[in-house]
Design a protein around this motif. Sequence first.
Motif, PDB file in Angstrom:
ATOM      1  N   MET A  43      84.343  29.470  16.816  1.00  0.00           N
ATOM      2  CA  MET A  43      84.516  30.713  16.058  1.00  0.00           C
ATOM      3  C   MET A  43      83.247  31.020  15.268  1.00  0.00           C
ATOM      4  SD  MET A  43      88.335  30.376  14.411  1.00  0.00           S
ATOM      5  CE  MET A  43      89.778  30.001  15.402  1.00  0.00           C
ATOM      6  N   THR A  47      80.656  34.183  16.240  1.00  0.00           N
ATOM      7  CA  THR A  47      80.433  35.218  15.233  1.00  0.00           C
ATOM      8  C   THR A  47      78.939  35.385  14.972  1.00  0.00           C
ATOM      9  OG1 THR A  47      82.559  34.713  14.177  1.00  0.00           O
ATOM     10  CG2 THR A  47      80.944  35.945  12.877  1.00  0.00           C
ATOM     11  N   VAL A 157      90.720  31.075   9.090  1.00  0.00           N
ATOM     12  CA  VAL A 157      90.009  31.766  10.176  1.00  0.00           C
ATOM     13  C   VAL A 157      88.898  32.630   9.590  1.00  0.00           C
ATOM     14  CG1 VAL A 157      90.231  33.283  12.173  1.00  0.00           C
ATOM     15  CG2 VAL A 157      92.087  31.721  11.601  1.00  0.00           C
ATOM     16  N   VAL A 161      84.795  32.436  10.392  1.00  0.00           N
ATOM     17  CA  VAL A 161      83.989  33.622  10.693  1.00  0.00           C
ATOM     18  C   VAL A 161      82.857  33.770   9.670  1.00  0.00           C
ATOM     19  CG1 VAL A 161      84.043  36.147  10.759  1.00  0.00           C
ATOM     20  CG2 VAL A 161      85.807  34.829  11.932  1.00  0.00           C
ATOM     21  N   ALA A 183      89.868  38.480  11.464  1.00  0.00           N
ATOM     22  CA  ALA A 183      90.124  37.047  11.347  1.00  0.00           C
ATOM     23  C   ALA A 183      91.462  36.786  10.674  1.00  0.00           C
ATOM     24  CB  ALA A 183      88.991  36.381  10.573  1.00  0.00           C
ATOM     25  N   PHE A 293      84.026  35.780  21.708  1.00  0.00           N
ATOM     26  CA  PHE A 293      84.680  36.046  20.428  1.00  0.00           C
ATOM     27  C   PHE A 293      86.036  36.704  20.663  1.00  0.00           C
ATOM     28  CE2 PHE A 293      85.713  38.751  16.841  1.00  0.00           C
ATOM     29  CZ  PHE A 293      85.418  37.980  15.735  1.00  0.00           C
ATOM     30  N   PHE A 297      89.691  35.387  19.439  1.00  0.00           N
ATOM     31  CA  PHE A 297      90.384  36.073  18.355  1.00  0.00           C
ATOM     32  C   PHE A 297      91.439  37.062  18.818  1.00  0.00           C
ATOM     33  CE2 PHE A 297      86.654  34.433  16.264  1.00  0.00           C
ATOM     34  CZ  PHE A 297      87.128  34.071  15.022  1.00  0.00           C
TER      35      PHE A 297
END
Length: 308
Positions: A43, A47, A157, A161, A183, A293, A297
Motif C-alpha cells: 500500500m 501510493t 489503511v 497510504v 483509504a 493501487f 484498495f
Amino acid sequence: MDESVRTELYRMVDEYALEATLNETLRKFIAEKAAEKTSWSEMTRCTHRMLGGRSPDLERHAALTELLILLLDIVDDLQDRDSPDRPWMTCDPAVTLNAVLAMFAMILGNCDTPGFGRTVGRLLARSIQGQQADITDAVQTEGDYFHMVSNKSGALVQLAVYMGYSLVEGIDPDVQATLDQLAGCAGIVSQIENDARDVLRLDLKNDLLHKKRTLPVLFMLEDSYEEFPALDEYYAGSLSREQFVGRQQEFVQYARDSGCIEYCKVVQALYKDKANELYDLLPPMQEPWAGKFREIFVPDYDVRYNAS
C-alpha cells in the motif's frame, strides 16, 4: 511482506535491540508476520510510486508500515487471547512486552521528518481508540460500529497510504484528501469482510464467542429473540460460555441462515462504490502502480461463506 522489507526491519532491530535475547525475539516476531499474505507495505509503495515518487526512504517507510501493523497485531492478540500459538503468545509475557516497547522505540527513532511523527501518532491514536471501543463493549448500534471501524481499521489503511505520500514533495491537498477518504473506505470494507467471516468460524476467533457486536452480529440480534433465542440468552449472560461452545455449530448455522452475510455484502458494496468514485476523482497516475493501487484498495470484494 517481501524480502527487502524484512531486511529493512532486521536492520532496525539490529540498531535498536542490542541485547541478544530481545533481538532474537523481535526477529521471530517479524518472521511470523512476514509469512502472512498481507499488502500493508505494498500500500505504501504503490501510493508513493503512482504519485511519481522516487524517494530513497521508501523502503524504510514501507518497513515502518509493517512494523506498526505488527505491533498492533501483537497487542490485539494479547487482549483477545485467541491466537495461542503465535510466538508472541508462547514466549514469556514480560519479554513480549519488552519487544513491544522496543518496536515503539524503533518507530520513534525513524520519525525524524518535521510533522511526520505527529501525523503517525495521530493515526495510531485513532486506531487505538477504535480498539478500545471494541474491547470495552462500547459498540451497541450500527452507528457505534461504523465509528469504531473507521478509527480501528480505517485509520490504519490511511496510515499505510500516508507513509507513501508523505515522501512526495508538493502533493496537491485535494489529492491527499481524496487518498485519505479512499483509504478510510477501504479499511471499513476490509473490516466488514473480516467480521462476516469471523461469525462463521468454529474456533476461538469466532466473534459470537467473545460477545462482540460487529455488523453481522448486530443484524442477527435484531431478530434473534424470536428466531434463535439462545443468541440473546448468551449475550445477556443466562447462557454460559461452556454452553455456547457446546452449541457453537448451531450458532454458526444461524449466522449462515440469518441473512447477515448477505447484508454485509450489501453494505460493503456501498463503501466499494464510494471508493470507486473517489478513485475516479484522482488525476492520471503513474502506471503500473496506479493499477496495482486500485487492485489493493478497490478490489472485487466477496465475503466468503466458509471461515478461513
